[in-house]
Design a protein around this motif. Structure first.
Motif, PDB file in Angstrom:
ATOM      1  N   LEU A   1       0.859  -1.181   0.000  1.00 48.12           N
ATOM      2  CA  LEU A   1       0.000   0.000   0.000  1.00 48.12           C
ATOM      3  C   LEU A   1       0.897   1.232   0.000  1.00 48.12           C
ATOM      4  CD1 LEU A   1      -2.754   1.454   0.437  1.00 48.12           C
ATOM      5  CD2 LEU A   1      -2.430   1.049   2.900  1.00 48.12           C
ATOM      6  N   THR A   2       0.803   2.041  -1.052  1.00 41.71           N
ATOM      7  CA  THR A   2       1.599   3.259  -1.134  1.00 41.71           C
ATOM      8  C   THR A   2       0.676   4.456  -0.954  1.00 41.71           C
ATOM      9  OG1 THR A   2       3.137   2.166  -2.647  1.00 41.71           O
ATOM     10  CG2 THR A   2       3.260   4.562  -2.503  1.00 41.71           C
ATOM     11  N   LEU A   3       0.949   5.233   0.075  1.00 44.14           N
ATOM     12  CA  LEU A   3       0.161   6.415   0.424  1.00 44.14           C
ATOM     13  C   LEU A   3       0.911   7.624  -0.127  1.00 44.14           C
ATOM     14  CD1 LEU A   3      -0.308   5.202   4.086  1.00 44.14           C
ATOM     15  CD2 LEU A   3      -1.972   4.956   2.224  1.00 44.14           C
ATOM     16  N   ARG A   4       0.522   8.064  -1.316  1.00 42.72           N
ATOM     17  CA  ARG A   4       1.283   9.056  -2.090  1.00 42.72           C
ATOM     18  C   ARG A   4       0.807  10.485  -1.889  1.00 42.72           C
ATOM     19  NH1 ARG A   4       0.706   4.752  -5.724  1.00 42.72           N
ATOM     20  NH2 ARG A   4       2.697   3.984  -6.505  1.00 42.72           N
ATOM     21  N   GLY A   5       1.759  11.403  -2.045  1.00 40.92           N
ATOM     22  CA  GLY A   5       1.442  12.823  -2.112  1.00 40.92           C
ATOM     23  C   GLY A   5       1.202  13.459  -0.759  1.00 40.92           C
ATOM     24  N   ASP A   6       0.461  14.572  -0.788  1.00 45.56           N
ATOM     25  CA  ASP A   6       0.160  15.295   0.444  1.00 45.56           C
ATOM     26  C   ASP A   6      -0.661  14.421   1.373  1.00 45.56           C
ATOM     27  OD1 ASP A   6       1.475  17.546  -0.499  1.00 45.56           O
ATOM     28  OD2 ASP A   6      -0.360  18.439  -1.332  1.00 45.56           O
ATOM     29  N   TRP A   7      -0.551  14.695   2.666  1.00 50.19           N
ATOM     30  CA  TRP A   7      -1.265  13.930   3.691  1.00 50.19           C
ATOM     31  C   TRP A   7      -2.768  13.959   3.437  1.00 50.19           C
ATOM     32  CZ3 TRP A   7      -0.601  10.392   7.251  1.00 50.19           C
ATOM     33  CH2 TRP A   7      -1.630  10.164   8.155  1.00 50.19           C
ATOM     34  N   GLN A   8      -3.388  12.801   3.602  1.00 48.25           N
ATOM     35  CA  GLN A   8      -4.847  12.669   3.528  1.00 48.25           C
ATOM     36  C   GLN A   8      -5.310  11.864   4.727  1.00 48.25           C
ATOM     37  OE1 GLN A   8      -6.106  11.059  -0.325  1.00 48.25           O
ATOM     38  NE2 GLN A   8      -4.177  11.767  -1.209  1.00 48.25           N
ATOM     39  N   ASP A   9      -6.393  12.290   5.349  1.00 46.40           N
ATOM     40  CA  ASP A   9      -6.914  11.562   6.502  1.00 46.40           C
ATOM     41  C   ASP A   9      -7.310  10.131   6.133  1.00 46.40           C
ATOM     42  OD1 ASP A   9      -6.508  13.709   8.214  1.00 46.40           O
ATOM     43  OD2 ASP A   9      -8.537  14.502   7.914  1.00 46.40           O
ATOM     44  N   SER A  10      -7.642   9.899   4.870  1.00 48.13           N
ATOM     45  CA  SER A  10      -8.017   8.549   4.433  1.00 48.13           C
ATOM     46  C   SER A  10      -6.854   7.558   4.555  1.00 48.13           C
ATOM     47  CB  SER A  10      -8.534   8.568   2.991  1.00 48.13           C
ATOM     48  OG  SER A  10      -7.504   8.949   2.091  1.00 48.13           O
ATOM     49  N   PHE A  11      -5.623   8.055   4.623  1.00 50.83           N
ATOM     50  CA  PHE A  11      -4.470   7.166   4.807  1.00 50.83           C
ATOM     51  C   PHE A  11      -4.633   6.349   6.086  1.00 50.83           C
ATOM     52  CE2 PHE A  11      -1.304  10.233   2.486  1.00 50.83           C
ATOM     53  CZ  PHE A  11      -1.860   9.893   1.266  1.00 50.83           C
ATOM     54  N   VAL A  12      -5.134   6.986   7.130  1.00 49.76           N
ATOM     55  CA  VAL A  12      -5.301   6.321   8.424  1.00 49.76           C
ATOM     56  C   VAL A  12      -6.269   5.141   8.283  1.00 49.76           C
ATOM     57  CG1 VAL A  12      -6.120   6.612  10.792  1.00 49.76           C
ATOM     58  CG2 VAL A  12      -4.725   8.404   9.724  1.00 49.76           C
ATOM     59  N   GLU A  13      -7.375   5.368   7.608  1.00 45.27           N
ATOM     60  CA  GLU A  13      -8.366   4.301   7.409  1.00 45.27           C
ATOM     61  C   GLU A  13      -7.778   3.148   6.595  1.00 45.27           C
ATOM     62  OE1 GLU A  13     -11.718   6.158   5.531  1.00 45.27           O
ATOM     63  OE2 GLU A  13     -11.760   7.745   7.051  1.00 45.27           O
ATOM     64  N   GLN A  14      -7.013   3.474   5.570  1.00 42.03           N
ATOM     65  CA  GLN A  14      -6.432   2.431   4.722  1.00 42.03           C
ATOM     66  C   GLN A  14      -5.456   1.552   5.511  1.00 42.03           C
ATOM     67  OE1 GLN A  14      -5.181   3.812   0.661  1.00 42.03           O
ATOM     68  NE2 GLN A  14      -5.970   5.761   1.414  1.00 42.03           N
ATOM     69  N   VAL A  15      -4.657   2.163   6.364  1.00 44.23           N
ATOM     70  CA  VAL A  15      -3.691   1.393   7.147  1.00 44.23           C
ATOM     71  C   VAL A  15      -4.413   0.595   8.243  1.00 44.23           C
ATOM     72  CG1 VAL A  15      -1.689   1.552   8.677  1.00 44.23           C
ATOM     73  CG2 VAL A  15      -1.760   2.898   6.575  1.00 44.23           C
ATOM     74  N   GLU A  16      -5.451   1.168   8.811  1.00 48.27           N
ATOM     75  CA  GLU A  16      -6.240   0.422   9.800  1.00 48.27           C
ATOM     76  C   GLU A  16      -6.855  -0.822   9.164  1.00 48.27           C
ATOM     77  OE1 GLU A  16      -9.877   1.060  13.019  1.00 48.27           O
ATOM     78  OE2 GLU A  16      -8.911   2.812  12.134  1.00 48.27           O
TER      79      GLU A  16
END
Length: 155
Positions: free
Chosen positions: A125-140
Protein backbone atom coordinates in the motif's frame (compact mmCIF):
# COMPACT_ATOMS: atom_id res chain seq x y z
CA UNK A 1 -3.94 -16.41 25.62
CA UNK A 2 -3.98 -15.58 21.92
CA UNK A 3 -2.57 -18.27 19.67
CA UNK A 4 -1.00 -16.17 16.91
CA UNK A 5 1.08 -13.00 16.93
CA UNK A 6 1.12 -10.13 14.44
CA UNK A 7 4.22 -7.96 14.60
CA UNK A 8 3.97 -4.41 13.27
CA UNK A 9 7.38 -2.88 12.52
CA UNK A 10 6.72 0.69 11.47
CA UNK A 11 8.87 3.81 11.35
CA UNK A 12 6.92 6.77 12.72
CA UNK A 13 9.09 9.90 12.89
CA UNK A 14 6.19 12.39 12.69
CA UNK A 15 2.73 12.89 14.13
CA UNK A 16 1.11 11.69 10.89
CA UNK A 17 3.25 8.57 10.56
CA UNK A 18 2.54 7.82 14.22
CA UNK A 19 -1.17 7.99 13.38
CA UNK A 20 -0.53 5.35 10.69
CA UNK A 21 1.29 2.97 13.05
CA UNK A 22 -1.42 3.40 15.68
CA UNK A 23 -4.09 2.77 13.02
CA UNK A 24 -2.39 -0.48 12.00
CA UNK A 25 -2.40 -1.58 15.63
CA UNK A 26 -6.02 -0.51 16.14
CA UNK A 27 -7.08 -2.51 13.08
CA UNK A 28 -5.13 -5.55 14.25
CA UNK A 29 -6.81 -5.32 17.66
CA UNK A 30 -10.35 -5.08 16.28
CA UNK A 31 -12.86 -6.57 18.78
CA UNK A 32 -13.78 -9.34 16.33
CA UNK A 33 -10.20 -10.65 16.34
CA UNK A 34 -10.11 -13.35 19.00
CA UNK A 35 -6.95 -15.42 18.76
CA UNK A 36 -4.31 -12.92 17.62
CA UNK A 37 -2.14 -10.68 19.75
CA UNK A 38 -0.44 -7.75 18.09
CA UNK A 39 2.11 -5.13 18.91
CA UNK A 40 3.91 -2.29 17.23
CA UNK A 41 7.63 -1.80 17.52
CA UNK A 42 9.73 0.93 15.94
CA UNK A 43 12.29 -0.66 13.60
CA UNK A 44 15.26 0.34 15.77
CA UNK A 45 13.72 -1.55 18.72
CA UNK A 46 12.58 -4.69 16.90
CA UNK A 47 14.90 -7.69 17.26
CA UNK A 48 15.34 -11.01 15.49
CA UNK A 49 13.67 -12.62 18.52
CA UNK A 50 10.57 -10.45 18.00
CA UNK A 51 10.47 -11.56 14.38
CA UNK A 52 10.96 -15.23 15.26
CA UNK A 53 7.96 -15.01 17.61
CA UNK A 54 5.71 -13.52 14.89
CA UNK A 55 3.20 -15.39 12.75
CA UNK A 56 2.86 -12.43 10.36
CA UNK A 57 4.46 -9.01 9.94
CA UNK A 58 3.20 -5.62 8.83
CA UNK A 59 5.96 -3.26 7.75
CA UNK A 60 5.55 0.50 7.63
CA UNK A 61 8.01 3.07 6.37
CA UNK A 62 8.43 6.55 5.09
CA UNK A 63 9.95 7.19 1.69
CA UNK A 64 13.35 8.79 2.33
CA UNK A 65 15.25 10.00 -0.72
CA UNK A 66 13.48 7.40 -2.85
CA UNK A 67 14.28 4.57 -0.43
CA UNK A 68 12.97 3.03 2.80
CA UNK A 69 13.73 4.74 6.09
CA UNK A 70 17.18 4.15 7.52
CA UNK A 71 15.49 2.68 10.60
CA UNK A 72 13.70 -0.01 8.56
CA UNK A 73 16.90 -0.74 6.63
CA UNK A 74 18.67 -1.18 9.99
CA UNK A 75 15.94 -3.63 11.07
CA UNK A 76 16.49 -5.70 7.93
CA UNK A 77 20.29 -5.52 8.34
CA UNK A 78 20.08 -6.88 11.89
CA UNK A 79 17.36 -9.46 11.33
CA UNK A 80 17.90 -10.84 7.82
CA UNK A 81 20.38 -13.64 8.50
CA UNK A 82 19.17 -14.61 12.00
CA UNK A 83 15.66 -15.32 10.63
CA UNK A 84 16.39 -16.29 7.02
CA UNK A 85 16.08 -20.06 7.38
CA UNK A 86 13.45 -20.02 10.13
CA UNK A 87 10.80 -17.58 8.89
CA UNK A 88 10.38 -18.52 5.24
CA UNK A 89 6.74 -18.23 4.22
CA UNK A 90 5.99 -15.53 6.82
CA UNK A 91 2.85 -13.65 5.76
CA UNK A 92 3.69 -9.99 5.28
CA UNK A 93 2.25 -6.68 4.17
CA UNK A 94 3.67 -3.19 3.74
CA UNK A 95 2.56 0.40 3.75
CA UNK A 96 4.73 3.26 2.48
CA UNK A 97 4.12 6.90 3.33
CA UNK A 98 5.51 8.45 0.16
CA UNK A 99 5.79 12.14 -0.51
CA UNK A 100 6.54 11.29 -4.14
CA UNK A 101 5.77 7.97 -5.83
CA UNK A 102 7.28 5.36 -3.47
CA UNK A 103 8.55 3.21 -6.34
CA UNK A 104 12.17 2.95 -5.18
CA UNK A 105 11.07 2.20 -1.62
CA UNK A 106 8.69 -0.51 -2.77
CA UNK A 107 11.29 -2.13 -5.07
CA UNK A 108 13.93 -2.21 -2.34
CA UNK A 109 11.61 -3.81 0.22
CA UNK A 110 10.19 -6.27 -2.31
CA UNK A 111 13.75 -7.37 -3.09
CA UNK A 112 14.52 -8.01 0.58
CA UNK A 113 11.20 -9.79 1.17
CA UNK A 114 11.86 -11.99 -1.88
CA UNK A 115 15.26 -12.92 -0.42
CA UNK A 116 13.64 -13.77 2.91
CA UNK A 117 11.01 -15.83 1.05
CA UNK A 118 8.15 -14.14 2.88
CA UNK A 119 4.68 -14.23 1.35
CA UNK A 120 2.83 -11.05 0.42
CA UNK A 121 -0.78 -11.28 1.56
CA UNK A 122 -1.66 -8.28 -0.62
CA UNK A 123 0.24 -5.78 -2.73
CA UNK A 124 2.12 -3.03 -0.87
CA UNK A 125 0.00 0.00 0.00
CA UNK A 126 1.60 3.26 -1.13
CA UNK A 127 0.16 6.42 0.42
CA UNK A 128 1.28 9.06 -2.09
CA UNK A 129 1.44 12.82 -2.11
CA UNK A 130 0.16 15.29 0.44
CA UNK A 131 -1.27 13.93 3.69
CA UNK A 132 -4.85 12.67 3.53
CA UNK A 133 -6.91 11.56 6.50
CA UNK A 134 -8.02 8.55 4.43
CA UNK A 135 -4.47 7.17 4.81
CA UNK A 136 -5.30 6.32 8.42
CA UNK A 137 -8.37 4.30 7.41
CA UNK A 138 -6.43 2.43 4.72
CA UNK A 139 -3.69 1.39 7.15
CA UNK A 140 -6.24 0.42 9.80
CA UNK A 141 -7.93 -1.83 7.23
CA UNK A 142 -4.56 -3.37 6.38
CA UNK A 143 -3.91 -4.18 10.06
CA UNK A 144 -7.39 -5.69 10.36
CA UNK A 145 -6.91 -7.71 7.16
CA UNK A 146 -3.68 -9.28 8.42
CA UNK A 147 -5.03 -10.04 11.89
CA UNK A 148 -8.28 -11.45 10.50
CA UNK A 149 -6.34 -13.68 8.10
CA UNK A 150 -4.32 -15.05 11.00
CA UNK A 151 -7.41 -15.37 13.20
CA UNK A 152 -9.24 -17.37 10.54
CA UNK A 153 -6.30 -19.54 9.51
CA UNK A 154 -6.15 -18.05 6.00
CA UNK A 155 -2.40 -17.49 6.44
Amino acid sequence: MPGKHLLIVAHAPSENTRKLAEAALRGARHPDIESVSSRWLPPLEATPEDLLAADAILLGTTENLGYMSGALKDFFDRCYYPVLERKQGLPCALYIRAGHDGTGTRRAIESIVTGLRWNWVQPPLTLRGDWQDSFVEQVEELGLYLAAGLDNGVF
